[in-house]
Motif scaffolding. Structure first.
Motif, mmCIF file in Angstrom:
data_model
loop_
_atom_site.group_PDB
_atom_site.id
_atom_site.type_symbol
_atom_site.label_atom_id
_atom_site.label_comp_id
_atom_site.label_asym_id
_atom_site.label_seq_id
_atom_site.Cartn_x
_atom_site.Cartn_y
_atom_site.Cartn_z
ATOM 1 N N MET A 1 -42.606 -40.486 4.285
ATOM 2 C CA MET A 1 -43.948 -40.061 3.907
ATOM 3 C C MET A 1 -44.091 -38.573 4.212
ATOM 4 N N SER A 2 -44.363 -37.813 3.174
ATOM 5 C CA SER A 2 -44.619 -36.393 3.366
ATOM 6 C C SER A 2 -46.125 -36.213 3.530
ATOM 7 N N THR A 3 -46.535 -35.001 3.699
ATOM 8 C CA THR A 3 -47.968 -34.717 3.762
ATOM 9 C C THR A 3 -48.608 -34.842 2.378
ATOM 10 N N ASN A 4 -47.790 -35.031 1.333
ATOM 11 C CA ASN A 4 -48.295 -35.193 -0.035
ATOM 12 C C ASN A 4 -47.874 -36.513 -0.664
ATOM 13 N N GLY A 5 -47.528 -37.519 0.107
ATOM 14 C CA GLY A 5 -47.163 -38.820 -0.444
ATOM 15 C C GLY A 5 -45.709 -39.176 -0.187
ATOM 16 N N TYR B 1 -43.762 -28.304 1.891
ATOM 17 C CA TYR B 1 -44.538 -29.036 2.894
ATOM 18 C C TYR B 1 -43.604 -29.940 3.692
ATOM 19 N N GLY B 2 -44.082 -30.390 4.842
ATOM 20 C CA GLY B 2 -43.274 -31.190 5.747
ATOM 21 C C GLY B 2 -43.453 -32.682 5.553
ATOM 22 N N ALA B 3 -43.301 -33.427 6.646
ATOM 23 C CA ALA B 3 -43.343 -34.883 6.595
ATOM 24 C C ALA B 3 -44.089 -35.440 7.793
ATOM 25 N N VAL B 4 -44.428 -36.689 7.709
ATOM 26 C CA VAL B 4 -45.097 -37.397 8.797
ATOM 27 C C VAL B 4 -44.023 -37.900 9.768
ATOM 28 N N GLU B 5 -44.165 -37.549 11.025
ATOM 29 C CA GLU B 5 -43.169 -37.898 12.034
ATOM 30 C C GLU B 5 -42.957 -39.402 12.118
ATOM 31 N N GLY B 6 -41.691 -39.818 12.135
ATOM 32 C CA GLY B 6 -41.344 -41.223 12.312
ATOM 33 C C GLY B 6 -41.410 -42.068 11.058
ATOM 34 N N SER B 7 -41.593 -41.463 9.881
ATOM 35 C CA SER B 7 -41.871 -42.253 8.682
ATOM 36 C C SER B 7 -40.690 -42.412 7.731
ATOM 37 N N SER B 8 -39.460 -42.225 8.184
ATOM 38 C CA SER B 8 -38.320 -42.334 7.273
ATOM 39 C C SER B 8 -37.744 -43.748 7.251
#
Length: 174
Positions: free
Chosen positions: A104-108, A85-92
Protein backbone atom coordinates in the motif's frame (compact mmCIF):
# COMPACT_ATOMS: atom_id res chain seq x y z
CA UNK A 1 36.41 -5.29 10.68
CA UNK A 2 32.81 -6.53 10.58
CA UNK A 3 30.07 -5.60 13.06
CA UNK A 4 26.75 -7.16 13.98
CA UNK A 5 23.76 -6.07 11.92
CA UNK A 6 21.94 -3.20 13.64
CA UNK A 7 18.32 -3.35 14.76
CA UNK A 8 15.77 -1.59 12.59
CA UNK A 9 12.13 -1.19 11.64
CA UNK A 10 12.34 -3.44 8.53
CA UNK A 11 14.26 -6.69 8.01
CA UNK A 12 14.36 -8.40 4.59
CA UNK A 13 16.53 -10.88 2.71
CA UNK A 14 17.72 -10.62 -0.87
CA UNK A 15 19.86 -13.26 -2.50
CA UNK A 16 22.64 -13.88 0.00
CA UNK A 17 22.31 -10.73 2.14
CA UNK A 18 20.30 -9.50 5.09
CA UNK A 19 18.82 -6.01 4.64
CA UNK A 20 17.91 -3.87 7.67
CA UNK A 21 16.30 -0.45 7.50
CA UNK A 22 17.08 1.68 10.53
CA UNK A 23 15.38 5.07 10.24
CA UNK A 24 16.69 6.47 6.90
CA UNK A 25 19.66 4.09 6.49
CA UNK A 26 19.55 0.73 4.71
CA UNK A 27 22.23 -1.63 6.05
CA UNK A 28 23.21 -4.77 4.18
CA UNK A 29 25.22 -7.74 5.35
CA UNK A 30 28.26 -9.30 3.79
CA UNK A 31 27.53 -12.10 1.27
CA UNK A 32 26.65 -15.40 2.95
CA UNK A 33 27.15 -13.77 6.37
CA UNK A 34 23.62 -12.67 7.30
CA UNK A 35 24.52 -11.43 10.78
CA UNK A 36 27.58 -9.25 9.95
CA UNK A 37 28.08 -6.07 7.92
CA UNK A 38 30.94 -3.75 7.05
CA UNK A 39 30.28 -0.46 8.91
CA UNK A 40 32.50 1.46 6.46
CA UNK A 41 30.62 0.54 3.29
CA UNK A 42 27.70 -1.80 4.12
CA UNK A 43 24.97 0.85 4.17
CA UNK A 44 23.01 3.26 1.98
CA UNK A 45 21.48 6.59 3.06
CA UNK A 46 17.97 7.70 1.97
CA UNK A 47 16.41 11.20 2.33
CA UNK A 48 13.69 10.05 4.78
CA UNK A 49 12.72 7.19 7.08
CA UNK A 50 12.44 3.91 5.16
CA UNK A 51 8.97 2.40 5.42
CA UNK A 52 9.39 -0.70 3.22
CA UNK A 53 12.14 -2.88 1.79
CA UNK A 54 10.66 -5.29 -0.77
CA UNK A 55 13.07 -7.68 -2.53
CA UNK A 56 12.28 -9.20 -5.94
CA UNK A 57 14.43 -11.31 -8.27
CA UNK A 58 15.76 -8.32 -10.20
CA UNK A 59 16.60 -6.08 -7.23
CA UNK A 60 15.04 -4.33 -4.24
CA UNK A 61 12.21 -1.82 -3.93
CA UNK A 62 12.88 0.72 -1.15
CA UNK A 63 10.14 3.12 -0.04
CA UNK A 64 11.09 6.27 1.84
CA UNK A 65 10.11 9.80 0.75
CA UNK A 66 9.71 8.23 -2.71
CA UNK A 67 9.66 4.70 -4.07
CA UNK A 68 13.04 3.57 -5.41
CA UNK A 69 14.29 0.43 -7.15
CA UNK A 70 17.85 -0.82 -6.72
CA UNK A 71 18.53 -2.96 -9.81
CA UNK A 72 20.56 -6.07 -9.01
CA UNK A 73 20.29 -5.52 -5.26
CA UNK A 74 23.00 -4.32 -2.91
CA UNK A 75 25.55 -2.86 -3.08
CA UNK A 76 23.55 -0.71 -5.49
CA UNK A 77 25.14 0.30 -8.78
CA UNK A 78 22.26 2.70 -9.45
CA UNK A 79 19.00 3.94 -7.95
CA UNK A 80 15.85 4.32 -10.05
CA UNK A 81 12.92 6.43 -8.88
CA UNK A 82 9.71 4.48 -9.47
CA UNK A 83 7.09 6.77 -7.87
CA UNK A 84 7.29 10.28 -6.36
CA UNK A 85 5.64 9.01 -3.16
CA UNK A 86 6.40 6.43 -0.48
CA UNK A 87 4.52 3.56 1.14
CA UNK A 88 2.67 2.62 4.28
CA UNK A 89 5.01 0.90 6.74
CA UNK A 90 4.47 -2.84 7.12
CA UNK A 91 2.06 -3.18 4.19
CA UNK A 92 3.98 -5.41 1.74
CA UNK A 93 3.01 -8.90 0.60
CA UNK A 94 4.38 -11.45 -1.87
CA UNK A 95 2.04 -12.58 -4.63
CA UNK A 96 2.25 -16.29 -5.50
CA UNK A 97 2.84 -15.91 -9.24
CA UNK A 98 5.83 -14.69 -11.29
CA UNK A 99 7.71 -13.14 -8.34
CA UNK A 100 5.38 -10.16 -8.03
CA UNK A 101 4.94 -8.19 -4.81
CA UNK A 102 2.43 -5.62 -3.62
CA UNK A 103 2.18 -2.92 -0.98
CA UNK A 104 0.00 0.00 0.00
CA UNK A 105 1.46 3.30 -1.08
CA UNK A 106 0.22 6.68 0.01
CA UNK A 107 -1.78 6.66 -3.26
CA UNK A 108 -3.26 3.13 -3.22
CA UNK A 109 -2.19 -0.44 -3.95
CA UNK A 110 1.04 -0.91 -5.92
CA UNK A 111 2.03 -4.12 -7.70
CA UNK A 112 5.76 -4.51 -8.34
CA UNK A 113 7.32 -6.93 -10.83
CA UNK A 114 10.54 -8.90 -10.64
CA UNK A 115 12.17 -6.62 -13.23
CA UNK A 116 11.64 -3.45 -11.13
CA UNK A 117 8.62 -2.12 -12.97
CA UNK A 118 5.62 -1.23 -10.82
CA UNK A 119 2.07 -0.02 -11.32
CA UNK A 120 -0.32 1.71 -8.96
CA UNK A 121 -3.61 -0.08 -9.62
CA UNK A 122 -5.84 2.19 -7.51
CA UNK A 123 -4.58 5.77 -7.69
CA UNK A 124 -7.33 6.91 -10.10
CA UNK A 125 -10.12 5.10 -8.24
CA UNK A 126 -9.71 5.88 -4.54
CA UNK A 127 -8.96 8.81 -2.28
CA UNK A 128 -6.91 7.36 0.53
CA UNK A 129 -6.11 9.16 3.74
CA UNK A 130 -2.67 9.16 5.32
CA UNK A 131 -1.82 6.00 7.24
CA UNK A 132 1.13 5.37 9.55
CA UNK A 133 1.14 1.58 9.39
CA UNK A 134 -0.64 -1.28 7.75
CA UNK A 135 -0.68 -4.95 6.85
CA UNK A 136 -1.38 -6.72 3.57
CA UNK A 137 -2.15 -10.36 2.87
CA UNK A 138 -2.85 -12.38 -0.24
CA UNK A 139 -5.60 -14.99 -0.10
CA UNK A 140 -7.10 -17.40 -2.57
CA UNK A 141 -10.27 -19.41 -2.13
CA UNK A 142 -12.46 -21.18 -4.69
CA UNK A 143 -10.46 -19.63 -7.53
CA UNK A 144 -10.94 -16.07 -6.26
CA UNK A 145 -7.68 -14.22 -5.59
CA UNK A 146 -7.76 -11.25 -3.21
CA UNK A 147 -5.32 -8.77 -1.73
CA UNK A 148 -6.56 -7.59 1.66
CA UNK A 149 -5.01 -4.52 3.29
CA UNK A 150 -5.69 -2.82 6.58
CA UNK A 151 -4.39 0.63 7.39
CA UNK A 152 -4.03 2.48 10.68
CA UNK A 153 -4.04 6.24 11.12
CA UNK A 154 -3.04 7.28 14.63
CA UNK A 155 -4.39 10.83 14.19
CA UNK A 156 -7.98 9.88 13.41
CA UNK A 157 -10.76 9.74 15.95
CA UNK A 158 -11.85 6.17 16.55
CA UNK A 159 -15.37 5.40 17.64
CA UNK A 160 -16.38 2.26 19.47
CA UNK A 161 -19.12 0.08 18.06
CA UNK A 162 -21.08 -2.25 20.25
CA UNK A 163 -24.51 -3.12 21.52
CA UNK A 164 -26.41 -2.62 24.72
CA UNK A 165 -29.57 -4.17 26.05
CA UNK A 166 -31.59 -3.61 29.16
CA UNK A 167 -34.09 -5.96 30.72
CA UNK A 168 -36.29 -5.95 33.77
CA UNK A 169 -37.49 -9.17 35.37
CA UNK A 170 -41.03 -9.12 36.64
CA UNK A 171 -42.24 -12.04 38.72
CA UNK A 172 -45.74 -13.19 38.26
CA UNK A 173 -47.59 -13.33 41.50
CA UNK A 174 -49.13 -16.60 42.86
Amino acid sequence: RLDAMPAGQVVAFHRNRTLVASDAVLFYSEPFTPHLHDPAKGWMQFPARISLVVPVDGGVFVCADRTYFLPGGLPAQSTVEVFPYGAVEGSSAVLPDDGRVCWMSTNGLVVGNADGSARNVQDKHIAQGAAVSGATAFRERNGLQQVVSTLFDQDSTHAGVGSFSSAALVRKGN
